[in-house]
Write a protein that holds these residues in place. Structure first.
Motif, mmCIF file in Angstrom:
data_model
loop_
_atom_site.group_PDB
_atom_site.id
_atom_site.type_symbol
_atom_site.label_atom_id
_atom_site.label_comp_id
_atom_site.label_asym_id
_atom_site.label_seq_id
_atom_site.Cartn_x
_atom_site.Cartn_y
_atom_site.Cartn_z
ATOM 1 N N LEU A 102 60.109 15.437 -15.598
ATOM 2 C CA LEU A 102 59.033 16.321 -16.130
ATOM 3 C C LEU A 102 57.696 16.563 -16.071
ATOM 4 C CD1 LEU A 102 60.023 15.459 -19.973
ATOM 5 C CD2 LEU A 102 61.278 17.236 -18.373
ATOM 6 N N ARG A 103 57.004 15.902 -15.706
ATOM 7 C CA ARG A 103 55.774 16.488 -14.799
ATOM 8 C C ARG A 103 55.826 16.890 -13.388
ATOM 9 N NH1 ARG A 103 53.906 10.900 -17.183
ATOM 10 N NH2 ARG A 103 54.449 9.804 -15.485
ATOM 11 N N ALA A 104 56.769 16.620 -12.626
ATOM 12 C CA ALA A 104 56.935 16.827 -11.720
ATOM 13 C C ALA A 104 57.723 18.660 -11.878
ATOM 14 C CB ALA A 104 58.314 16.271 -10.603
ATOM 15 N N HIS A 131 57.047 20.681 -14.406
ATOM 16 C CA HIS A 131 55.630 21.219 -15.271
ATOM 17 C C HIS A 131 54.497 21.530 -13.944
ATOM 18 C CE1 HIS A 131 53.280 22.563 -17.497
ATOM 19 N NE2 HIS A 131 51.939 21.776 -17.126
ATOM 20 N N LYS A 132 54.649 20.392 -12.831
ATOM 21 C CA LYS A 132 53.902 20.643 -11.405
ATOM 22 C C LYS A 132 54.034 22.019 -10.784
ATOM 23 C CE LYS A 132 51.490 18.199 -8.086
ATOM 24 N NZ LYS A 132 51.473 16.962 -6.747
ATOM 25 N N ALA A 163 59.796 11.122 -18.295
ATOM 26 C CA ALA A 163 58.266 11.842 -18.130
ATOM 27 C C ALA A 163 58.166 11.796 -16.626
ATOM 28 C CB ALA A 163 57.306 10.572 -18.918
ATOM 29 N N ALA A 164 57.852 10.839 -15.778
ATOM 30 C CA ALA A 164 57.642 11.602 -14.342
ATOM 31 C C ALA A 164 58.850 12.795 -13.881
ATOM 32 C CB ALA A 164 58.245 9.993 -13.468
ATOM 33 N N GLU A 172 60.061 6.174 -18.817
ATOM 34 C CA GLU A 172 58.862 6.562 -17.532
ATOM 35 C C GLU A 172 59.713 7.630 -16.599
ATOM 36 O OE1 GLU A 172 59.578 3.301 -18.563
ATOM 37 O OE2 GLU A 172 57.696 3.177 -20.163
ATOM 38 N N GLU A 231 53.773 25.323 -12.295
ATOM 39 C CA GLU A 231 52.265 25.487 -11.672
ATOM 40 C C GLU A 231 52.334 26.294 -10.442
ATOM 41 O OE1 GLU A 231 49.489 25.751 -14.306
ATOM 42 O OE2 GLU A 231 51.163 25.727 -15.373
#
Length: 155
Positions: free
Chosen positions: A13-15, A17-18, A10-11, A7, A21
């Motif tokens: 990696l999302r950070a 990617h965000k 994944a968090a 978890e 962007e």
């Protein structure tokens, strides 16, 4: 060493990617800049077509290009133009494919308008080119640049 849980990974990696962007979206600049650029292209093409022998018509276009170039390449100018982040050209792919892809839409519009004008003997071709190129810059230019920035990140 403490390994992250799935978890947490994944968090993270999302950070990342965000963050990417946000940089890409902020590098696009403000919407009004694209609209004004499209209008300048249209007005310049219309003026050169309607008043072909006026030598002074090039100077306003040169001044606009210089102001935009200096404004977009300095921190103060970028802030005034609503562009807080500039993507370094060193981070962009410099292969021939990407360089051609950046100018392909404007070249395609020019070739299409020139073909129609030649085949059908349409007067005032520069006005049509200016209208199509201006509309492309206003509406599709930001999306195309955004697509290029995201696409080159995947290569």
């Amino acid at each position: 060493m403490n390994e992250p849980t799935p978890e947490e990974a994944a968090a993270a990696l999302r950070a990342v990617h965000k963050g990417k962007e946000q940089v890409i979206n902020s590098a696009m600049g403000s919407r009004w800049m694209w609209i004004i650029s499209g209008l300048i292209v249209f007005l310049y093409c219309a003026a050169t077509d309607l008043f072909p022998r006026q030598a002074w018509l090039g100077w306003p276009a040169v001044v606009c290009c210089l102001v935009l170039a200096l404004g977009l390449r300095t921190r103060v100018g970028g802030t005034l133009l609503g562009r807080s982040v500039v993507v370094s050209s060193r981070s962009l792919s410099v292969t021939l494919k990407w360089r051609l892809l950046r100018i392909a839409p404007i070249l395609a519009i020019g070739i299409a308008v020139a073909s129609v004008i030649t085949l059908f003997h349409v007067p005032h071709g520069e006005i049509y080119y200016g209208a199509l190129a201006g509309l492309y810059i206003m509406f599709l230019g930001p999306r195309f640049q955004l697509w290029l920035l995201r696409r080159q990140d995947k290569d």
